[in-house]
Design a protein around this motif. Structure first.
Motif, short mmCIF file in Angstrom:
data_model
loop_
_atom_site.label_atom_id
_atom_site.label_comp_id
_atom_site.label_asym_id
_atom_site.label_seq_id
_atom_site.Cartn_x
_atom_site.Cartn_y
_atom_site.Cartn_z
N MET A 1 22.65 -2.96 30.96
CA MET A 1 23.07 -1.97 31.23
C MET A 1 24.23 -1.26 31.49
SD MET A 1 19.73 -1.27 30.39
CE MET A 1 19.06 0.21 32.13
N ILE A 2 24.03 0.15 31.92
CA ILE A 2 25.79 0.56 32.43
C ILE A 2 25.14 0.40 34.56
CG2 ILE A 2 27.30 2.16 33.15
CD1 ILE A 2 27.26 1.97 30.36
N THR A 3 25.48 0.23 35.15
CA THR A 3 25.01 0.07 36.74
C THR A 3 26.44 1.38 37.00
OG1 THR A 3 24.94 -1.71 37.42
CG2 THR A 3 25.06 -0.10 38.94
N CYS A 4 26.02 2.33 37.60
CA CYS A 4 26.14 4.10 38.00
C CYS A 4 26.90 3.76 39.06
CB CYS A 4 25.45 4.97 37.79
SG CYS A 4 26.63 6.62 38.80
N GLY A 5 28.43 3.48 39.35
CA GLY A 5 29.26 3.18 40.13
C GLY A 5 29.40 4.31 41.83
N CYS A 7 25.90 6.06 42.70
CA CYS A 7 24.20 5.52 43.10
C CYS A 7 23.20 4.67 42.22
CB CYS A 7 23.82 7.42 42.72
SG CYS A 7 23.12 7.04 40.75
N GLY A 8 24.33 3.39 41.72
CA GLY A 8 24.05 2.22 41.60
C GLY A 8 22.62 2.40 40.38
N HIS A 9 22.38 4.35 39.68
CA HIS A 9 21.44 3.52 39.27
C HIS A 9 21.77 2.74 37.40
CE1 HIS A 9 17.67 5.70 36.47
NE2 HIS A 9 18.70 5.81 35.72
N LEU A 10 20.85 2.19 37.03
CA LEU A 10 20.97 1.11 36.13
C LEU A 10 20.95 2.02 34.62
CD1 LEU A 10 19.49 -1.82 35.89
CD2 LEU A 10 21.89 -1.54 36.28
N ASN A 11 21.28 2.41 33.68
CA ASN A 11 21.30 3.64 32.19
C ASN A 11 21.94 2.81 31.06
OD1 ASN A 11 22.54 5.85 34.08
ND2 ASN A 11 23.42 4.67 35.10
N ASP A 12 20.66 3.04 30.60
CA ASP A 12 21.40 2.80 29.10
C ASP A 12 22.64 2.22 28.73
OD1 ASP A 12 18.68 3.08 28.49
OD2 ASP A 12 18.66 4.88 27.31
N PRO A 13 22.59 1.50 28.00
CA PRO A 13 23.96 0.97 27.52
C PRO A 13 25.03 2.01 26.78
CG PRO A 13 22.58 -1.15 26.34
CD PRO A 13 21.52 0.37 27.46
N SER A 14 24.59 2.65 26.14
CA SER A 14 25.04 4.26 25.07
C SER A 14 25.26 4.84 26.49
CB SER A 14 24.02 4.16 23.82
OG SER A 14 22.78 4.48 24.24
N ALA A 15 25.13 5.23 27.41
CA ALA A 15 25.12 5.78 28.25
C ALA A 15 26.64 6.47 28.66
CB ALA A 15 24.36 6.18 29.44
N VAL A 16 27.17 7.62 28.45
CA VAL A 16 28.92 8.20 28.85
C VAL A 16 28.45 8.72 29.96
CG1 VAL A 16 29.94 8.04 27.03
CG2 VAL A 16 28.91 9.62 27.81
N VAL A 17 27.16 9.23 31.11
CA VAL A 17 27.19 10.08 32.02
C VAL A 17 25.78 9.83 32.54
CG1 VAL A 17 28.18 11.88 32.01
CG2 VAL A 17 25.86 12.09 31.34
#
Length: 42
Positions: A1-5, A7-17
């Protein structure tokens, strides 16, 4: 998972935004760019 710097939302590993706020995730330490990884092994 990718944590948004932003807002802190956890995104799918394939997400770019971020799915929550739309911020660019490439600045995140969790972001994995295959091109960067494989450039070392050409």
């Amino acid at each position: 998972m990718i944590t948004c710097g932003v807002c802190g939302h956890l995104n799918d590993p394939s997400a770019v935004v971020c799915a929550e706020c739309g911020s660019d995730l490439s600045d995140s330490p969790d972001f994995f760019d295959e091109d960067d990884f494989f450039d070392d092994y050409d």
